[in-house]
Design a protein around this motif. Structure first.
Motif, PDB file in Angstrom:
ATOM      1  N   UNK A  99       4.509  -4.200  13.663  1.00 44.00           N
ATOM      2  CA  UNK A  99       5.636  -4.914  13.044  1.00 44.00           C
ATOM      3  C   UNK A  99       5.162  -6.227  12.417  1.00 44.00           C
ATOM      4  N   UNK A 100       4.255  -6.945  13.101  1.00 41.99           N
ATOM      5  CA  UNK A 100       3.736  -8.187  12.516  1.00 41.99           C
ATOM      6  C   UNK A 100       2.905  -7.912  11.270  1.00 41.99           C
ATOM      7  N   UNK A 101       2.132  -6.821  11.269  1.00 43.77           N
ATOM      8  CA  UNK A 101       1.379  -6.463  10.068  1.00 43.77           C
ATOM      9  C   UNK A 101       2.318  -6.183   8.899  1.00 43.77           C
ATOM     10  N   UNK A 102       3.417  -5.477   9.179  1.00 36.30           N
ATOM     11  CA  UNK A 102       4.426  -5.230   8.132  1.00 36.30           C
ATOM     12  C   UNK A 102       5.043  -6.537   7.655  1.00 36.30           C
ATOM     13  N   UNK A 103       5.291  -7.459   8.585  1.00 35.89           N
ATOM     14  CA  UNK A 103       5.855  -8.753   8.219  1.00 35.89           C
ATOM     15  C   UNK A 103       4.929  -9.529   7.297  1.00 35.89           C
ATOM     16  N   UNK A 104       3.630  -9.532   7.602  1.00 39.60           N
ATOM     17  CA  UNK A 104       2.670 -10.224   6.735  1.00 39.60           C
ATOM     18  C   UNK A 104       2.581  -9.545   5.372  1.00 39.60           C
TER      19      UNK A 104
ATOM     20  N   UNK B 158      -8.758 -19.927   2.752  1.00 39.66           N
ATOM     21  CA  UNK B 158      -8.451 -18.678   2.073  1.00 39.66           C
ATOM     22  C   UNK B 158      -7.378 -18.871   1.004  1.00 39.66           C
ATOM     23  N   UNK B 159      -6.338 -19.653   1.336  1.00 43.90           N
ATOM     24  CA  UNK B 159      -5.274 -19.902   0.361  1.00 43.90           C
ATOM     25  C   UNK B 159      -5.820 -20.597  -0.880  1.00 43.90           C
ATOM     26  N   UNK B 160      -6.690 -21.575  -0.692  1.00 44.06           N
ATOM     27  CA  UNK B 160      -7.221 -22.326  -1.825  1.00 44.06           C
ATOM     28  C   UNK B 160      -8.261 -21.532  -2.602  1.00 44.06           C
ATOM     29  N   UNK B 161      -8.926 -20.596  -1.918  1.00 43.76           N
ATOM     30  CA  UNK B 161     -10.003 -19.839  -2.567  1.00 43.76           C
ATOM     31  C   UNK B 161      -9.504 -18.548  -3.209  1.00 43.76           C
ATOM     32  N   UNK B 162      -8.657 -17.823  -2.473  1.00 44.24           N
ATOM     33  CA  UNK B 162      -8.247 -16.490  -2.933  1.00 44.24           C
ATOM     34  C   UNK B 162      -6.794 -16.412  -3.375  1.00 44.24           C
ATOM     35  N   UNK B 163      -5.973 -17.369  -2.961  1.00 39.16           N
ATOM     36  CA  UNK B 163      -4.574 -17.353  -3.370  1.00 39.16           C
ATOM     37  C   UNK B 163      -3.664 -16.735  -2.333  1.00 39.16           C
ATOM     38  N   UNK B 164      -2.379 -16.728  -2.659  1.00 40.30           N
ATOM     39  CA  UNK B 164      -1.330 -16.327  -1.715  1.00 40.30           C
ATOM     40  C   UNK B 164      -1.425 -14.855  -1.304  1.00 40.30           C
ATOM     41  N   UNK B 165      -1.320 -13.966  -2.254  1.00 37.15           N
ATOM     42  CA  UNK B 165      -1.238 -12.538  -1.928  1.00 37.15           C
ATOM     43  C   UNK B 165      -2.477 -12.019  -1.207  1.00 37.15           C
ATOM     44  N   UNK B 166      -3.704 -12.270  -1.684  1.00 33.11           N
ATOM     45  CA  UNK B 166      -4.874 -11.792  -0.947  1.00 33.11           C
ATOM     46  C   UNK B 166      -4.955 -12.366   0.470  1.00 33.11           C
ATOM     47  N   UNK B 167      -4.551 -13.629   0.649  1.00 28.61           N
ATOM     48  CA  UNK B 167      -4.630 -14.244   1.978  1.00 28.61           C
ATOM     49  C   UNK B 167      -3.722 -13.533   2.968  1.00 28.61           C
ATOM     50  N   UNK B 168      -2.473 -13.297   2.585  1.00 30.39           N
ATOM     51  CA  UNK B 168      -1.546 -12.688   3.530  1.00 30.39           C
ATOM     52  C   UNK B 168      -1.729 -11.179   3.621  1.00 30.39           C
ATOM     53  N   UNK B 169      -2.296 -10.565   2.592  1.00 31.46           N
ATOM     54  CA  UNK B 169      -2.712  -9.164   2.745  1.00 31.46           C
ATOM     55  C   UNK B 169      -3.848  -9.065   3.770  1.00 31.46           C
ATOM     56  N   UNK B 170      -4.743 -10.058   3.763  1.00 27.74           N
ATOM     57  CA  UNK B 170      -5.784 -10.100   4.778  1.00 27.74           C
ATOM     58  C   UNK B 170      -5.215 -10.284   6.172  1.00 27.74           C
ATOM     59  N   UNK B 171      -4.157 -11.106   6.285  1.00 27.78           N
ATOM     60  CA  UNK B 171      -3.497 -11.279   7.581  1.00 27.78           C
ATOM     61  C   UNK B 171      -2.871  -9.963   8.045  1.00 27.78           C
ATOM     62  N   UNK B 172      -2.278  -9.213   7.103  1.00 28.93           N
ATOM     63  CA  UNK B 172      -1.720  -7.908   7.454  1.00 28.93           C
ATOM     64  C   UNK B 172      -2.820  -6.951   7.920  1.00 28.93           C
ATOM     65  N   UNK B 173      -3.966  -6.995   7.261  1.00 29.29           N
ATOM     66  CA  UNK B 173      -5.087  -6.146   7.672  1.00 29.29           C
ATOM     67  C   UNK B 173      -5.566  -6.517   9.069  1.00 29.29           C
ATOM     68  N   UNK B 174      -5.522  -7.808   9.392  1.00 28.38           N
ATOM     69  CA  UNK B 174      -5.899  -8.242  10.739  1.00 28.38           C
ATOM     70  C   UNK B 174      -4.965  -7.632  11.777  1.00 28.38           C
TER      71      UNK B 174
END
Length: 410
Positions: free
Chosen positions: A83-88, A156-172
């Motif tokens: 559920x947290x992965x879906x939320x991210x 990560x936010x400053x280097x890769x931006x919003x979407x890649x950062x939180x997609x990475x959080x979802x992958x985690x």
């Protein structure tokens, strides 16, 4: 593997899931500026995101407690991580306030499933004497998630931006799901004939002893760390922002040191657990009294003493979970833990609200206004101490469940 090695492996797997859950929980904290720009909201909108996540977390405590007793820790941990992965994922793709709220609500929901499940896993996997220390270590290691959600997430936010950062959080989160599915095995509680469920857990005085323990010990440090400590130190006490930040960091670090020590003492001297709780409440009230009664601004050494005393609040509140385990059979540990955790959260919200309302009524954030605002904590401490003594007596007069009979009472 020996049973002891398996217990440590399963606990470690649960702790990894909890660390990742804390990372998800805190991931909004360092993304406020980016979230405002991405979602097109101001300070009020950001507050709605945070409060929605916290309210969902609080509202899920008791239902999750009941479900974990019926479904087991593994299933609930897997569901929580998913559920947290879906939320991210939703948060990564959100372009407005409503999708952002949906994402944070899912994260709060999944987060609520995690800590209670790990606490139940600890209670079923380790002997009674070691349980308090393992609970404290679980809470301590969970802070690694908070650390990971700070500097690495900012980078990560400053280097890769919003979407890649939180997609990475979802992958985690998916990594957490994989570990839980492949490694964790859910211990089965012994059937004791004791009635399961929320009603039976609430009827047990030991559960309410744990609830009041958690409420009275956690609320002051929680209000200080989550919202009011920094304004009090900077606006009320006149400290530089950097100095205030060091004091807040000191509180966290001292709490990480205090946790294992208090856990060891609670396991080594179970007859004195309630005395430890009352000492934490009393020293907290005493430290605040010294600071609030000091003529003018308090000296730095006294403020350092205050944060060192407040550092025992979080570890002291963990004793409440030990009461839930001691006085309830394994079949309803989850429900009892949910009641204890919910009580602590409600008390913390009440204290945060009382301080805010008092400051608004006094129309300022000067030293005198802060004195009256923080004085609203005294009724909470007094009520909590009275209830701890009251339910301690009731708990001692009741027989322990068979599974906990080897554990001394409070």
């Amino acid at each position: 593997m020996t049973p002891r090695s398996m217990a440590i492996l399963f606990w470690a797997t649960g702790v990894v899931a909890y660390v990742i859950a804390v990372f998800h929980r805190q991931s909004l904290g360092v993304a406020g500026i980016e979230a405002a720009a991405r979602l097109g909201v101001g300070a009020a909108g950001l507050s709605v995101l945070a409060m929605c996540q916290l309210l969902v977390y609080a509202g899920m405590q008791v239902p999750v407690g009941i479900l974990v007793d019926r479904l087991g820790s593994k299933r609930m941990l897997v569901m929580g991580a998913a559920v947290m992965a879906c939320g991210e994922l939703v948060f990564a793709l959100a372009g407005g306030l409503l999708p952002g709220i949906a994402g944070r609500a899912l994260i709060g929901c999944g987060d609520a499933m995690t800590f209670i499940s790990v606490i139940r896993l600890v209670g079923l996997s380790f002997p009674a004497r070691r349980n308090p220390l393992m609970v404290q270590l679980t809470g301590l290691l969970g802070q690694l998630g908070a650390i990971a959600s700070a500097v690495p997430l900012i980078y990560s936010l400053h280097t890769y931006g919003w979407t890649p950062t939180f997609l990475g959080a979802a992958a985690l989160g998916l990594v957490s799901v994989f570990l839980l599915v492949t490694v964790l095995r859910d211990p089965r509680p012994e059937r004791t004939g004791e009635p399961p469920g929320l009603k039976a857990a609430w009827a047990e005085p030991g559960t309410r002893l744990g609830m009041w323990t958690h409420a009275a010990t956690q609320c002051s440090a929680a209000a200080f760390l989550l919202l009011w400590g920094y304004p009090f130190l900077v606006q009320g006490q006149g400290l530089a922002p950097a100095t205030a930040g060091v004091l807040l960091t000191t509180l966290t670090l001292c709490g990480m040191v205090c946790g294992p020590l208090l856990g060891y003492l609670a396991g080594r001297f179970p007859f004195h657990r309630s005395r430890m709780v009352l000492i934490v409440i009393g020293t907290t009230a005493g430290a605040w009294t010294a600071v609030l009664a000091w003529p003018g601004r308090a000296p730095l050494w006294l403020l350092v003493a205050l944060v060192v005393v407040l550092a025992a609040n979080g570890p002291g509140s963990m004793i409440g979970f030990d009461y839930a385990r001691t006085f309830n059979p394994a079949t309803r540990i989850g429900a009892a833990t949910g009641i204890v955790n919910g009580g602590g959260f409600v008390a913390s919200v009440v204290v945060i609200a009382l301080i805010g309302v008092t400051l608004d009524l006094l129309g300022g954030t000067g030293l005198d206004a802060f004195r009256w605002a923080f004085a609203t904590q005294y009724p909470i401490w007094a009520l909590g101490a009275v209830q701890v003594v009251r339910y301690r007596g009731k708990a001692r007069r009741r027989p322990l469940p068979a599974a906990a009979a080897v554990q001394a009472s409070s």
